[in-house]
Design a protein around this motif. Structure first.
Motif, PDB file in Angstrom:
ATOM      1  N   ASP A   1       0.995  -1.223   0.141  1.00 46.29           N
ATOM      2  CA  ASP A   1      -0.011   0.019   0.189  1.00 46.29           C
ATOM      3  C   ASP A   1       0.542   0.958  -0.252  1.00 46.29           C
TER       4      ASP A   1
ATOM      5  N   GLN B   1      -4.033  -6.716   4.587  1.00 43.02           N
ATOM      6  CA  GLN B   1      -4.549  -5.274   4.467  1.00 43.02           C
ATOM      7  C   GLN B   1      -3.504  -4.353   3.500  1.00 43.02           C
ATOM      8  N   LEU B   2      -2.138  -4.741   4.491  1.00 43.59           N
ATOM      9  CA  LEU B   2      -0.936  -3.611   3.554  1.00 43.59           C
ATOM     10  C   LEU B   2      -0.425  -4.558   2.586  1.00 43.59           C
TER      11      LEU B   2
ATOM     12  N   ASP C   1      -1.989  -6.518   0.760  1.00 45.23           N
ATOM     13  CA  ASP C   1      -3.225  -6.598  -0.282  1.00 45.23           C
ATOM     14  C   ASP C   1      -2.974  -6.011  -1.375  1.00 45.23           C
ATOM     15  N   ASP C   2      -3.393  -6.081  -2.588  1.00 43.23           N
ATOM     16  CA  ASP C   2      -3.895  -4.687  -3.799  1.00 43.23           C
ATOM     17  C   ASP C   2      -5.409  -4.564  -3.317  1.00 43.23           C
ATOM     18  N   GLU C   3      -6.269  -4.197  -2.921  1.00 47.23           N
ATOM     19  CA  GLU C   3      -7.269  -4.382  -2.738  1.00 47.23           C
ATOM     20  C   GLU C   3      -7.476  -3.254  -1.422  1.00 47.23           C
ATOM     21  N   HIS C   4      -7.151  -3.884  -0.158  1.00 49.47           N
ATOM     22  CA  HIS C   4      -7.214  -2.621   1.376  1.00 49.47           C
ATOM     23  C   HIS C   4      -6.769  -2.063   1.428  1.00 49.47           C
ATOM     24  N   PHE C   5      -7.105  -0.194   1.666  1.00 48.29           N
ATOM     25  CA  PHE C   5      -6.141   0.551   2.576  1.00 48.29           C
ATOM     26  C   PHE C   5      -6.967   0.482   4.043  1.00 48.29           C
TER      27      PHE C   5
END
Ligand code: CA
Ligand code: CA
Ligand code: CA
Ligand code: CA
Lengths: 238, 238
Positions: free
Chosen positions: B50, B157-158, B160-164
């Protein structure tokens, strides 16, 4: 920065085709920092000292002619010289694209002149405004230098904690749209011989890794707004 | 965000003692990204996906109450959803601290209300404004969670490329000045068990590496502007 209207029309047409969710497409020869490949280049860059102080002050140019002021504000903040305070910053200091225009800077290039024809700042004006902030500045036109000298100078200065480098180049020479542009350099990767440009036109392009030779060629182009001198780079330190 | 005047006075006094060339001093327990140690942590971070899309949209909050809008603009840009266009961006798209306030967002929290008492946005309002942009949002108050759950969720989540993730915490709990604050998380380093906060109050503090437990404790504090619920974090994806 000339023909702003033409640039705007071109950009708009390109934007329509990309649904405005992203920046403009990049040529195969360029690597975006915001890709796994581009991120890996930064993590394994051979010279990246300057990336950190610049990235924490990364900013978007306020208008299409303001690549120079945005780049100058980033570098002044990164240099950690005393910064102007305001109520909006709780009395703490931060350079922005308005307050860089001190009386001494205005004497070199008035802010108002930048948003009127021929638009933007030349390489020499960028150097002059930085010098007006009492900094040691070297302005190098590409025609007076060569690729090897530029590469070696930039690597050395990207790795030290004294100098910063701003580049002035013709976008079309690296297959971007379209005119002259100014932004700070953030890093160098030796394995691919690429420099990282922290492009202040953040709505238009992400930071890019561009080959040293391609960047030098794009700097070694004639700027008709600067007495037909070539573009180039500015080296600055306290 | 309460007692803005008191905060301003405190900050100003601290600024005087540091000549306004730099941000406020950090406690020993915190590591600035803009130090060799902080940079090394990022280069060797175990979760930093992220960081890159956020860092290229890193921005300074427009006024002392606008940590929420600045954080939201960064995350909306990083998510690469369609962005509002303007003449100032050549017809290309970019979220900023004004245009995030669509009618749907204004219905959750009017921009004007943020700059009036009690100032700023609550955790739930940040989640609500993001949801008003048609995103999938999870608002987690720290009191309803625990350190291990937060750490594991944030690491996943940090990476992955989905969540922020946006965190809402009490600055004084991590020895910063002073009140409630909101900023996105950029990375996690397992070796030191620290999260990187991309602090949008860039005139006040650099991005910091803070220990997970200290951050969780600073989120697990009561916000009297939010019905005495605790602060916490917002997870968001398209
Ligand atoms: Ca390398
Ligand atoms: Ca340097
Ligand atoms: Ca590590
Ligand atoms: Ca993520």
């Amino acid at each position: 920065m000339k023909r702003l209207t033409a640039i705007a029309v071109t950009a708009f047409a390109a934007a329509l085709s990309t649904a405005q969710a992203e920046t403009l497409p990049l040529p195969q020869s360029i690597i975006s920092l915001s890709t796994p490949e581009g991120a890996a280049l930064l993590i394994e860059a051979e010279a990246s000292t300057d990336y950190f102080p610049l990235s924490i002050h990364f900013t978007t140019q306020d208008n299409p002619a303001y690549c120079g002021p945005a780049s100058i504000a980033m570098v002044l903040n990164a240099l950690e010289i005393p910064r102007p305070a305001s109520d909006m910053t709780l009395g703490l200091g931060m350079f922005d694209q308005e307050n860089i225009f001190t009386p001494a800077a205005e004497a070199v290039k008035p802010a108002e002149a930048i948003v009127n024809p021929p638009y933007g700042m030349t390489l020499d004006e960028v150097g002059g405004v930085l010098a007006a902030h009492d900094l040691a500045v070297e302005v190098v036109h590409a025609s007076e230098s060569d690729l090897d000298t530029f590469r070696q100078t930039a690597i050395t200065q990207l790795a030290d904690d004294e100098h910063f480098i701003l580049v002035n180049y013709l976008r079309s020479a690296i297959e971007q749209e379209t005119g002259g542009h100014i932004s700070p350099l953030g890093a160098y990767d030796a394995d691919t011989d690429r420099f990282l440009i922290l492009d202040v036109s953040r709505y238009k392009y992400p930071p890019i890794w561009v080959e040293a030779a391609a960047l030098f060629d794009a700097m070694n182009t004639v700027d008709s707004d600067n007495y037909d001198k070539t573009r180039g780079y500015v080296s600055v330190r306290r």
